[in-house]
Write an enzyme that holds these catalytic residues in place. Structure first.
Site: not given
Ligand code: SF4
Length: 230
Positions: A105-106, A188, A191, A214
């Site tokens: 996701c990151c 975010c 998280c 991240c």
């Molecule tokens: S901090 Fe969480 S929601 Fe944001 S990009 Fe990374 S995994 Fe995704």
């Protein structure tokens, strides 16, 4: 770029963030960019003041807090800097990946857009500080990121929380409203949680998971140097 060409002049103290920013502007010119999380307003104000015209990049992951968006809008209206918003690639839409694969996701929402944001740039200003936590305790003011082929400038690396707070007071700057609700580190919303008094500043990021960064400030850098002209 030869890493030695990025040396911070000896006449600039490493905690003199205003002079570091001004030096970066003079050194990298239109190749300079700041990526900002808008966790606080300090570095945005420093860059808008001492390196006017420098683009300030926001990585909009699609999961920014409303409070963070409010601070972006507030500072943009107030300071008038060039704002560049980088979103995930076409086809990446809000989903539930953060629930089972934070690394991917990151990568899709932060790391890939960052690569686009840094493309063609030669100097990258960031707000990371040594007091952010153990993974950042050795952060130099200037370093060369060989993986991204860019000089990274961290003007606040040596700043304490108290000094950051005093700057906000001295310049009457708005704060991210989450700060007063126990969020010393803000990313975010899926998280990030608030932390208890005495907890590590970044304990609220990816809480309960084996992840502390991240990916923006972690790479397979083989040559990172704190450079200072002799
Ligand atoms: S901090 Fe969480 S929601 Fe944001 S990009 Fe990374 S995994 Fe995704």
């Amino acid at each position: 770029m030869d890493v030695l060409t990025t040396a911070l002049p000896t006449g600039i103290a490493e905690d003199d963030a205003a002079s570091v920013v001004a030096w970066a502007a003079a050194t990298f010119g239109s190749g300079l960019v700041l990526t900002a999380s808008f966790e606080d307003p300090v570095l945005v104000h420093l860059v808008a003041t001492h390196a006017p015209g420098t683009p300030i990049v926001v990585l909009d992951t699609q999961y920014l807090f409303a409070e963070t968006k409010w601070l972006i809008d507030n500072l943009h209206r107030r300071l008038g800097f060039p704002l560049e918003v980088f979103e995930p690639a076409a086809g990446v839409v809000p989903d539930d990946q953060w629930q089972f694969d934070v690394e991917r996701c990151c990568a899709r929402r932060k790391v890939e857009p960052l690569s686009r944001a840094l493309s063609g740039r030669s100097g990258w200003i960031t707000g990371i500080r040594r007091v952010d936590g153990p993974t950042r305790a050795d952060t130099p003011v200037v370093q060369y990121d060989a993986t991204r082929s860019i000089t990274k400038i961290n003007p606040l690396a040596a700043w304490s929380d108290e000094r950051l707070d005093q700057y906000i007071v001295d310049h009457a700057l708005p704060r991210n409203p989450l700060t007063e609700r126990g969020y010393p580190s803000i990313g975010c919303w899926p998280c990030t949680r608030s932390v208890a008094p005495g907890e590590d500043k970044r304990a609220g990021r990816w809480s309960g998971q084996n992840k502390t960064e991240c990916g923006l400030h972690v790479s397979s850098v083989t040559m990172i140097e704190k450079v200072r002209a002799s």
